[in-house]
Write a protein that holds these residues in place. Structure first.
Motif, PDB file in Angstrom:
ATOM      1  N   GLU C   5       0.849  -1.191   0.000  1.00  0.00           N
ATOM      2  CA  GLU C   5       0.000   0.000   0.000  1.00  0.00           C
ATOM      3  C   GLU C   5       0.893   1.252   0.000  1.00  0.00           C
ATOM      4  O   GLU C   5       1.875   1.316   0.724  1.00  0.00           O
ATOM      5  CB  GLU C   5      -0.854  -0.032   1.268  1.00  0.00           C
ATOM      6  CG  GLU C   5      -1.738   1.157   1.453  1.00  0.00           C
ATOM      7  CD  GLU C   5      -2.281   1.213   2.890  1.00  0.00           C
ATOM      8  OE1 GLU C   5      -2.915   2.212   3.209  1.00  0.00           O
ATOM      9  OE2 GLU C   5      -2.033   0.258   3.667  1.00  0.00           O
ATOM     10  N   LYS C   6       0.533   2.235  -0.831  1.00  0.00           N
ATOM     11  CA  LYS C   6       1.320   3.478  -0.834  1.00  0.00           C
ATOM     12  C   LYS C   6       0.902   4.329   0.363  1.00  0.00           C
ATOM     13  O   LYS C   6      -0.262   4.687   0.499  1.00  0.00           O
ATOM     14  CB  LYS C   6       1.095   4.259  -2.128  1.00  0.00           C
ATOM     15  CG  LYS C   6       2.133   5.349  -2.303  1.00  0.00           C
ATOM     16  CD  LYS C   6       1.535   6.652  -2.841  1.00  0.00           C
ATOM     17  CE  LYS C   6       2.555   7.776  -2.793  1.00  0.00           C
ATOM     18  NZ  LYS C   6       2.288   8.722  -1.741  1.00  0.00           N
ATOM     19  N   LYS C   7       1.829   4.629   1.237  1.00  0.00           N
ATOM     20  CA  LYS C   7       1.504   5.393   2.445  1.00  0.00           C
ATOM     21  C   LYS C   7       1.614   6.885   2.173  1.00  0.00           C
ATOM     22  O   LYS C   7       2.590   7.356   1.610  1.00  0.00           O
ATOM     23  CB  LYS C   7       2.440   4.985   3.581  1.00  0.00           C
ATOM     24  CG  LYS C   7       2.210   3.538   4.021  1.00  0.00           C
ATOM     25  CD  LYS C   7       2.306   3.424   5.528  1.00  0.00           C
ATOM     26  CE  LYS C   7       1.628   2.174   6.038  1.00  0.00           C
ATOM     27  NZ  LYS C   7       2.304   0.939   5.653  1.00  0.00           N
ATOM     28  N   LEU C   8       0.592   7.638   2.604  1.00  0.00           N
ATOM     29  CA  LEU C   8       0.567   9.080   2.370  1.00  0.00           C
ATOM     30  C   LEU C   8       1.554   9.798   3.293  1.00  0.00           C
ATOM     31  O   LEU C   8       1.810   9.362   4.415  1.00  0.00           O
ATOM     32  CB  LEU C   8      -0.839   9.630   2.615  1.00  0.00           C
ATOM     33  CG  LEU C   8      -1.952   9.074   1.718  1.00  0.00           C
ATOM     34  CD1 LEU C   8      -3.292   9.666   2.119  1.00  0.00           C
ATOM     35  CD2 LEU C   8      -1.663   9.367   0.255  1.00  0.00           C
ATOM     36  N   ALA C  10       2.862  13.416   5.362  1.00  0.00           N
ATOM     37  CA  ALA C  10       2.192  14.441   6.175  1.00  0.00           C
ATOM     38  C   ALA C  10       1.577  15.514   5.285  1.00  0.00           C
ATOM     39  O   ALA C  10       0.516  16.056   5.586  1.00  0.00           O
ATOM     40  CB  ALA C  10       3.174  15.053   7.159  1.00  0.00           C
ATOM     41  N   ALA C  11       2.250  15.814   4.173  1.00  0.00           N
ATOM     42  CA  ALA C  11       1.728  16.850   3.271  1.00  0.00           C
ATOM     43  C   ALA C  11       0.485  16.362   2.530  1.00  0.00           C
ATOM     44  O   ALA C  11      -0.375  17.163   2.158  1.00  0.00           O
ATOM     45  CB  ALA C  11       2.813  17.271   2.286  1.00  0.00           C
ATOM     46  N   LEU C  13      -1.703  13.841   3.626  1.00  0.00           N
ATOM     47  CA  LEU C  13      -2.789  13.366   4.488  1.00  0.00           C
ATOM     48  C   LEU C  13      -3.799  14.458   4.805  1.00  0.00           C
ATOM     49  O   LEU C  13      -3.403  15.589   5.060  1.00  0.00           O
ATOM     50  CB  LEU C  13      -2.215  12.912   5.830  1.00  0.00           C
ATOM     51  CG  LEU C  13      -1.715  11.492   5.978  1.00  0.00           C
ATOM     52  CD1 LEU C  13      -1.078  11.354   7.359  1.00  0.00           C
ATOM     53  CD2 LEU C  13      -2.867  10.509   5.840  1.00  0.00           C
ATOM     54  N   PRO C  14      -5.092  14.121   4.844  1.00  0.00           N
ATOM     55  CA  PRO C  14      -6.062  15.102   5.354  1.00  0.00           C
ATOM     56  C   PRO C  14      -5.709  15.418   6.819  1.00  0.00           C
ATOM     57  O   PRO C  14      -5.261  14.520   7.544  1.00  0.00           O
ATOM     58  CB  PRO C  14      -7.403  14.375   5.271  1.00  0.00           C
ATOM     59  CG  PRO C  14      -7.175  13.173   4.430  1.00  0.00           C
ATOM     60  CD  PRO C  14      -5.725  12.849   4.499  1.00  0.00           C
ATOM     61  N   ILE C  15      -5.879  16.666   7.247  1.00  0.00           N
ATOM     62  CA  ILE C  15      -5.470  17.042   8.600  1.00  0.00           C
ATOM     63  C   ILE C  15      -6.431  16.508   9.651  1.00  0.00           C
ATOM     64  O   ILE C  15      -7.582  16.178   9.349  1.00  0.00           O
ATOM     65  CB  ILE C  15      -5.330  18.575   8.754  1.00  0.00           C
ATOM     66  CG1 ILE C  15      -6.676  19.276   8.529  1.00  0.00           C
ATOM     67  CG2 ILE C  15      -4.236  19.110   7.849  1.00  0.00           C
ATOM     68  CD1 ILE C  15      -6.713  20.673   9.073  1.00  0.00           C
ATOM     69  N   GLY C  16      -5.935  16.444  10.863  1.00  0.00           N
ATOM     70  CA  GLY C  16      -6.782  16.105  12.003  1.00  0.00           C
ATOM     71  C   GLY C  16      -7.199  14.647  12.053  1.00  0.00           C
ATOM     72  O   GLY C  16      -8.131  14.299  12.765  1.00  0.00           O
ATOM     73  N   GLY C  17      -6.526  13.777  11.281  1.00  0.00           N
ATOM     74  CA  GLY C  17      -6.877  12.353  11.330  1.00  0.00           C
ATOM     75  C   GLY C  17      -8.239  12.056  10.732  1.00  0.00           C
ATOM     76  O   GLY C  17      -8.853  11.039  11.028  1.00  0.00           O
ATOM     77  N   ILE C  18      -8.705  12.982   9.881  1.00  0.00           N
ATOM     78  CA  ILE C  18     -10.017  12.782   9.251  1.00  0.00           C
ATOM     79  C   ILE C  18      -9.922  11.684   8.190  1.00  0.00           C
ATOM     80  O   ILE C  18      -8.969  11.661   7.414  1.00  0.00           O
ATOM     81  CB  ILE C  18     -10.476  14.097   8.580  1.00  0.00           C
ATOM     82  CG1 ILE C  18     -10.899  15.108   9.637  1.00  0.00           C
ATOM     83  CG2 ILE C  18     -11.589  13.847   7.581  1.00  0.00           C
ATOM     84  CD1 ILE C  18     -11.192  16.472   9.079  1.00  0.00           C
ATOM     85  N   ILE C  19     -10.863  10.761   8.176  1.00  0.00           N
ATOM     86  CA  ILE C  19     -10.928   9.802   7.074  1.00  0.00           C
ATOM     87  C   ILE C  19     -12.349   9.776   6.523  1.00  0.00           C
ATOM     88  O   ILE C  19     -13.291  10.199   7.187  1.00  0.00           O
ATOM     89  CB  ILE C  19     -10.472   8.378   7.498  1.00  0.00           C
ATOM     90  CG1 ILE C  19     -11.218   7.914   8.745  1.00  0.00           C
ATOM     91  CG2 ILE C  19      -8.974   8.335   7.719  1.00  0.00           C
ATOM     92  CD1 ILE C  19     -10.881   6.499   9.148  1.00  0.00           C
ATOM     93  N   GLU C  20     -12.476   9.295   5.300  1.00  0.00           N
ATOM     94  CA  GLU C  20     -13.793   9.234   4.683  1.00  0.00           C
ATOM     95  C   GLU C  20     -14.702   8.323   5.510  1.00  0.00           C
ATOM     96  O   GLU C  20     -14.237   7.362   6.118  1.00  0.00           O
ATOM     97  CB  GLU C  20     -13.687   8.694   3.258  1.00  0.00           C
ATOM     98  CG  GLU C  20     -12.884   9.586   2.327  1.00  0.00           C
ATOM     99  CD  GLU C  20     -13.370  11.031   2.345  1.00  0.00           C
ATOM    100  OE1 GLU C  20     -14.585  11.267   2.225  1.00  0.00           O
ATOM    101  OE2 GLU C  20     -12.519  11.935   2.497  1.00  0.00           O
ATOM    102  N   ALA C  21     -16.002   8.603   5.480  1.00  0.00           N
ATOM    103  CA  ALA C  21     -16.949   7.788   6.239  1.00  0.00           C
ATOM    104  C   ALA C  21     -17.264   6.504   5.480  1.00  0.00           C
ATOM    105  O   ALA C  21     -17.182   6.452   4.257  1.00  0.00           O
ATOM    106  CB  ALA C  21     -18.220   8.588   6.480  1.00  0.00           C
TER     107      ALA C  21
END
Lengths: 192, 401, 103
Positions: C5-8, C10-11, C13-21
């Motif tokens: 898996e390609k790991k994102l 810091a630049a 990644l969505p901030i605040g640990g937000i992930i899609e629902a």
């Protein structure tokens, strides 16, 4: 500090309105165009315990935020405090003390062991009883203090207090009138 | 006569607490959740009256503890609201774990904090132990010298937090500022409302068209990146703080930056301080200057983010510096401001100034003008070589032996 | 072998640990199974005890003609093969039994 700065210390008992008097006084003096500070003695407040509050008045912005150790004026709302609290502490030779009492200036001067020229007396409790109907000496003492300081505009002070009290006592116009009369009377009756 | 900086403003005599409540009324956040605590009680007491009287449309949530107050504020912020709270001392301590969550979730929660000592023993007076303890939680921290600054800071920080996507606290000294009535210039409601604008979050939980998960588990493979993002966001907030200070100055006329310099540019000896005592130091500096002593002052306003490089530049020419901390550290080494400042100067290659560490005013202990003069005298003696700088921390106005 | 898996960064990644629902749907935990539940439509009395008990929401339910919920089968993309459904199915009914996963 600055030559122009006036520092005031109020002595009262918790619930007597020493803090309110300092706040009301500061607001009224600000209305006459001067910079002000008003603050209580920092700490828990209890009914009946001796409490202090303070004022600074200046032509310049006031930048210091420290306790007042050498007041130019001391106001004592309750003469019984003279027995238990060192009310003249830090008061220099040029300082003045204004006391709510029925005693004469000479008696007070003797009691406090200070020069008679420094002592000003007014029977604010009696004035309050006659004008407001209750023994709340803090309002008349405002008038006495304005007189003793001498450089403040009593009419400006009265105007501001009238505005404030009109808003506060809009359902009791009598109370407002009594308060204003008490300030005027104390202004006239305070004597050295 | 009293001079105004902004022609349309109104001069009022108000205490620090009253003027913060006034600013909150003007900002009119969507939600305020708070629990009363001395000496910050009046802020939410006055504001809750505004809510009860229908003066503001804000939702006021009366909660059963500070932990709930900050939790409700965080939740409201996550839902897309402009959300605020207020507390002090033990209240802030009880909020602890949630402070980190507000920062970690990158929610622009705003807090009006009144600095007070922390227990035990119990004490209600001013020192900075409460907020200094939270200095690395990922919150922006702006300290105020007086009521005017507290008022101006809370207006600015609303914008700063929302732009930086970081929680932010504005502090003032308990009783000294919170309960001291002073002359404050209050701006017209409409002008404040225009300045803070409407909060438009990019994403919010109640947006049912674009749902997302908040606060999911984040392990070895991603947690580090997220925490780096937070640390970087605090660094990046520096530009935002200056931008908004610039806009504030253009609108209301008062100039703000990371810090305030007072006769510092040619100073040989200088005090670095935070909060209400800065005014007392200014008065002393003025007197010393009249006597020909080259004294100066650097008052830190923005403590987080710490303006490290800028401060190193400003102090590089000073011979001897006293860093005044109003909180001690039980680190066995040095208190917070001293640690940040010496690290900043060392890292910038500024090794010229001798730097002394003082702790003062703990639990509201008096720090008099005479004692400030004493500090400058010591700095002068070290500068001239007459005395050596002391090692470790010097405590002012304390009985030790 | 699965692709790395390609790991994102810091630049990225969505901030605040937000992930899609709702991303759990895309994660096929069915591959973890060593035993699979097999459902017998003829025996099933539609008591829905298996549906209540399933920790992975893998019992599929649909409305019948009277809009009453009935069992429609098992979601093998997400069922981890824990066997709770088979255990909870009433002994007299035994509409679900566990079988060895054939791979």
């Amino acid at each position: 500090m600055s030559v122009k700065m006036i520092e005031v210390r109020w002595h009262g008992r918790g619930g007597q309105g020493a803090k309110t008097a300092a706040l009301l006084f500061a607001e009224a003096v600000m209305a006459t165009g001067k910079y002000i500070q008003a603050f209580p003695e920092y700490g828990p407040e209890r009914m009946g315990a001796p409490v202090q509050s303070f004022n600074r008045i200046s032509e310049e912005p006031i930048i210091i935020h420290s306790g007042i150790k050498n007041p130019d004026y001391v106001v004592v709302l309750d003469s019984s405090l003279m027995e238990s609290v060192p009310v003249t502490e830090g008061l220099g030779k040029g300082g003045k003390i204004v006391i709510n009492t029925s005693l004469s200036t000479s008696k007070i001067a003797q009691k406090l062991d200070i020069d008679i020229s420094q002592v000003h007396v007014v029977n604010a409790s009696q004035i309050a009883l006659e004008t407001i109907g209750r023994d709340i000496p803090n309002t008349p003492m405002l008038g006495a203090l304005v007189k003793v300081i001498g450089t403040l505009d009593i009419n400006g002070v009265l105007e501001d207090i009238e505005t404030k009290l009109t808003a506060k006592f809009r359902h009791k116009p009598g109370v407002m009138k009594g308060n204003l009369t008490s300030i005027k009377r104390a202004f006239d009756e305070v004597k050295n | 006569m009293i001079k105004k900086v902004y022609s349309k403003s109104k001069l009022v005599a108000k205490t620090g607490n009253e003027v913060i409540a006034e600013a909150l009324r003007q900002i009119e956040p969507d939600v305020i959740a708070a629990y009363p605590i001395t000496p910050a009680t009046e802020i939410v007491q006055i504001f809750s009256q505004f809510v009860a009287d229908g003066v503001v449309k804000s939702e006021y949530i009366a909660v059963e503890s500070e932990h709930s107050a900050i939790s409700a504020t965080i939740a409201a912020s996550a839902a897309g609201a402009r959300a605020m709270t207020s507390t002090s001392s033990q209240g802030l301590s009880l909020m602890w774990e949630m402070l980190y969550i507000a920062a970690g979730l990158r929610l622009p929660v705003i807090m009006a904090e009144v600095n007070r000592a922390i227990s035990a023993p119990i004490n209600i007076n001013a020192d900075h132990s409460d907020t200094m303890g939270t200095r690395d939680a990922g919150w922006i921290q702006i300290y105020s010298e007086n009521s005017q600054e507290a008022y101006d800071n809370i207006i600015q920080v609303t914008r700063i937090a929302e732009k930086a996507k970081l929680p932010a606290m504005v502090t003032m000294d308990g009783f000294i500022t919170s309960h001291c009535m002073e002359v404050v210039e209050v701006y017209p409601d409409a002008d404040v409302k225009t300045f803070v604008g409407e909060y438009k979050p990019e994403r919010y939980l109640l947006d049912i068209k674009k749902p997302y998960t908040l606060g999911a588990i984040d392990l070895q493979d991603y947690y580090f990146e997220h925490r780096y993002q937070l640390a970087q966001a605090v660094r990046d907030a520096k530009d935002i703080i200056l931008d908004i200070a610039g806009e504030f100055e253009r609108t209301f006329g008062r100039k703000y930056g990371f810090y305030e310099k007072y006769m510092l540019d040619d100073a040989e000896v200088a005090i670095v301080i935070i909060g209400s005592t800065a005014g007392n130091v200014k008065a002393v500096v003025k007197e010393l200057r009249e006597k020909g002593i080259k004294a100066g002052l650097l008052k830190i306003r923005v403590y987080r983010p710490f303006p490290s490089e800028q401060i190193a530049k400003e102090l590089a020419h000073v011979k001897v510096i006293a860093v005044m901390d109003r909180s001690d550290s039980c680190s066995g080494a040095f208190p917070p401001i001293y640690s940040d400042l010496t690290a900043s100067l060392y890292s910038a290659g500024v090794v010229g100034p001798k730097i002394l560490s003082y702790v003062y005013g703990i639990g509201g202990r008096e720090f008099s003008s005479e004692q400030i003069v004493d500090v400058y005298e010591k700095l002068g003696k070290v500068a001239s070589g007459a005395e050596k700088p002391f090692k470790g921390v010097e405590y002012i106005n304390i009985r030790i032996k | 072998m699965k692709k790395e898996e390609k790991k994102l960064t810091a630049a990225e990644l969505p901030i605040g640990g937000i992930i899609e629902a709702g991303t759990a749907v895309n994660f096929h935990t069915g591959s973890w199974r060593s035993e699979r539940p097999v459902w017998n439509k003829e025996k099933c009395i539609n008591c829905l005890v298996c549906w209540i008990s399933c920790p992975d929401s893998s019992i599929k339910v649909v409305p019948d003609e009277r809009k009453t919920s009935i069992i429609a089968g098992i979601d093998y993309d997400h069922c981890k093969g824990c066997g709770i459904c088979a255990k909870e199915c009433p002994p007299k009914v035994k509409a679900i039994v566990m079988e060895q996963e054939r791979k």
